[in-house]
Design a protein around this motif. Sequence first.
Motif, PDB file in Angstrom:
ATOM      1  N   ARG A   1      -1.804   6.716   3.063  1.00  0.00           N
ATOM      2  CA  ARG A   1      -0.966   5.219   3.166  1.00  0.00           C
ATOM      3  C   ARG A   1      -0.568   4.594   4.610  1.00  0.00           C
ATOM      4  O   ARG A   1      -0.813   3.338   4.746  1.00  0.00           O
TER       5      ARG A   1
ATOM      6  N   LYS B   1       0.829  -1.032  -0.287  1.00  0.00           N
ATOM      7  CA  LYS B   1      -0.326   0.344  -0.005  1.00  0.00           C
ATOM      8  C   LYS B   1       0.886   1.284  -0.533  1.00  0.00           C
ATOM      9  O   LYS B   1       0.651   2.477  -0.514  1.00  0.00           O
TER      10      LYS B   1
ATOM     11  N   GLN C   1      -6.731   1.100 -13.024  1.00  0.00           N
ATOM     12  CA  GLN C   1      -5.904   1.320 -12.657  1.00  0.00           C
ATOM     13  C   GLN C   1      -5.824   1.498 -11.564  1.00  0.00           C
ATOM     14  O   GLN C   1      -7.087   1.101 -10.889  1.00  0.00           O
ATOM     15  N   SER C   2      -4.578   0.437  -9.952  1.00  0.00           N
ATOM     16  CA  SER C   2      -4.912  -0.312  -8.535  1.00  0.00           C
ATOM     17  C   SER C   2      -3.765   0.454  -7.788  1.00  0.00           C
ATOM     18  O   SER C   2      -4.346   1.075  -6.697  1.00  0.00           O
ATOM     19  N   TYR C   3      -3.614   1.282  -8.086  1.00  0.00           N
ATOM     20  CA  TYR C   3      -1.898   2.134  -7.540  1.00  0.00           C
ATOM     21  C   TYR C   3      -2.541   3.463  -7.520  1.00  0.00           C
ATOM     22  O   TYR C   3      -3.104   3.994  -8.411  1.00  0.00           O
ATOM     23  N   CYS C   4      -2.370   4.130  -6.555  1.00  0.00           N
ATOM     24  CA  CYS C   4      -2.232   5.410  -6.378  1.00  0.00           C
ATOM     25  C   CYS C   4      -1.265   6.491  -7.304  1.00  0.00           C
ATOM     26  O   CYS C   4       0.119   5.775  -7.061  1.00  0.00           O
TER      27      CYS C   4
ATOM     28  N   GLN D   1      -3.218   8.962 -14.749  1.00  0.00           N
ATOM     29  CA  GLN D   1      -4.225   7.843 -14.215  1.00  0.00           C
ATOM     30  C   GLN D   1      -4.937   7.130 -16.001  1.00  0.00           C
ATOM     31  O   GLN D   1      -5.465   7.870 -16.638  1.00  0.00           O
TER      32      GLN D   1
ATOM     33  N   ARG E   1      -0.202  11.644   0.423  1.00  0.00           N
ATOM     34  CA  ARG E   1      -0.522  10.700   0.344  1.00  0.00           C
ATOM     35  C   ARG E   1       0.539   9.245   0.769  1.00  0.00           C
ATOM     36  O   ARG E   1      -0.273   8.497   1.500  1.00  0.00           O
TER      37      ARG E   1
ATOM     38  N   GLY F   1      -6.475   8.011  -2.520  1.00  0.00           N
ATOM     39  CA  GLY F   1      -7.113   7.936  -3.798  1.00  0.00           C
ATOM     40  C   GLY F   1      -6.071   8.986  -4.524  1.00  0.00           C
ATOM     41  O   GLY F   1      -5.475   9.995  -4.368  1.00  0.00           O
ATOM     42  N   SER F   2      -5.997   8.824  -5.782  1.00  0.00           N
ATOM     43  CA  SER F   2      -4.957   9.709  -7.317  1.00  0.00           C
ATOM     44  C   SER F   2      -5.542  10.985  -6.991  1.00  0.00           C
ATOM     45  O   SER F   2      -7.944  11.316  -6.789  1.00  0.00           O
TER      46      SER F   2
ATOM     47  N   PRO G   1      -6.499   5.540   4.340  1.00  0.00           N
ATOM     48  CA  PRO G   1      -7.058   5.940   1.936  1.00  0.00           C
ATOM     49  C   PRO G   1      -6.672   7.256   2.090  1.00  0.00           C
ATOM     50  O   PRO G   1      -6.771   8.178   2.634  1.00  0.00           O
TER      51      PRO G   1
END
Length: 329
Positions: free
Chosen positions: A307, A141, A153-156, A149, A303, A314-315, A312
């Motif tokens: 993390r 994480k 996409q699963s990464y920040c 973006q 961010r 996010g992007s 949480p």
Amino acid sequence: MADIARMAGVSISTVSRALAGNPLIPKPLRDQIVEIAQTHGYVVNQSARSLRLRKTDTIGVIIPLAHETGQLISDPFFLEMIGRLADEITRRNYAVLLHKVVVTETGWLERIIQAHRADGLLLIGQSNQHEVLNKVARTYKPLVVWGAQLPGQSYCSVGSDNVAGGRLAVAHLAKTGRKRIAFLGAVDAPEAAQRFDGYQQGLADAGLPFDPALVVPAHYTMDQARETIAAFIASGVSFDAVFAFSDVIALAAIAALTEAGRSVPGDVAVVGFDDIVLARHSAPPLSTVRQDLALAAREMVDRLFARMAGDPAGSVLSPVELIVRGSSA
């Protein structure tokens, strides 16, 4: 540590806390223990401390360059971004560990993580490693990426609106009467692909046809870009404007155009992307699409630390701004 404890007449745990600056140990006693340690040449083994605490107080900054192996960390964009990230990281009393990754065998990012040399990772750019980042982000994480973006996409990520930037640049050039607008830059990395998409949309918005002959896949380094652009000029393809993927490529274009006897912006108008410091001091000063790198660095580090704390985060996609200077006015 046991020796220092005997000299100071305290327990080993008190020495450990004192050397760590723990305020629960009275300051006079802390000072006495520190003085004994310094007198006898004792220093804390940070590697052992990190293993024990599972905390390094270090942030890793990674530059993945699988798509452009010749690009250097001394690239003006990287220097500015690294500097701004370092300012934000050190403000939080963390150190910076820098990695440049050119060879990307399977598992390269996992190996960096498993080395436990950093508490979190910041990547400057996605290169062609989107799927690698997606896979790692499912279980790791404390990872934040500067870049585009992308769907699924699963990464920040933290980045700029590259498509809007391309459209702004082309709209400006078209408004000044330019009809044959070239795009300079490779499109094999996500940010570049989005800027190229914005370029195409900008042409359509202005009612100008897309001509593949005006797409020049220039490298990101100044010298290589200059050679590529010089060859493009020598080919005889007609063009009266340039939108470059980056300011570095735009500055290379101005140099090549000047060498070929073409005036900027008289014969050819030029617009870059980034607004690095050099853009303001070129001759003529470079028009560009500005990314707010100070804000970007702050967003990335905020961010990442969120993390790392298990919160949480996010992007985010930041707006861009067209800066008009002498290269296109």
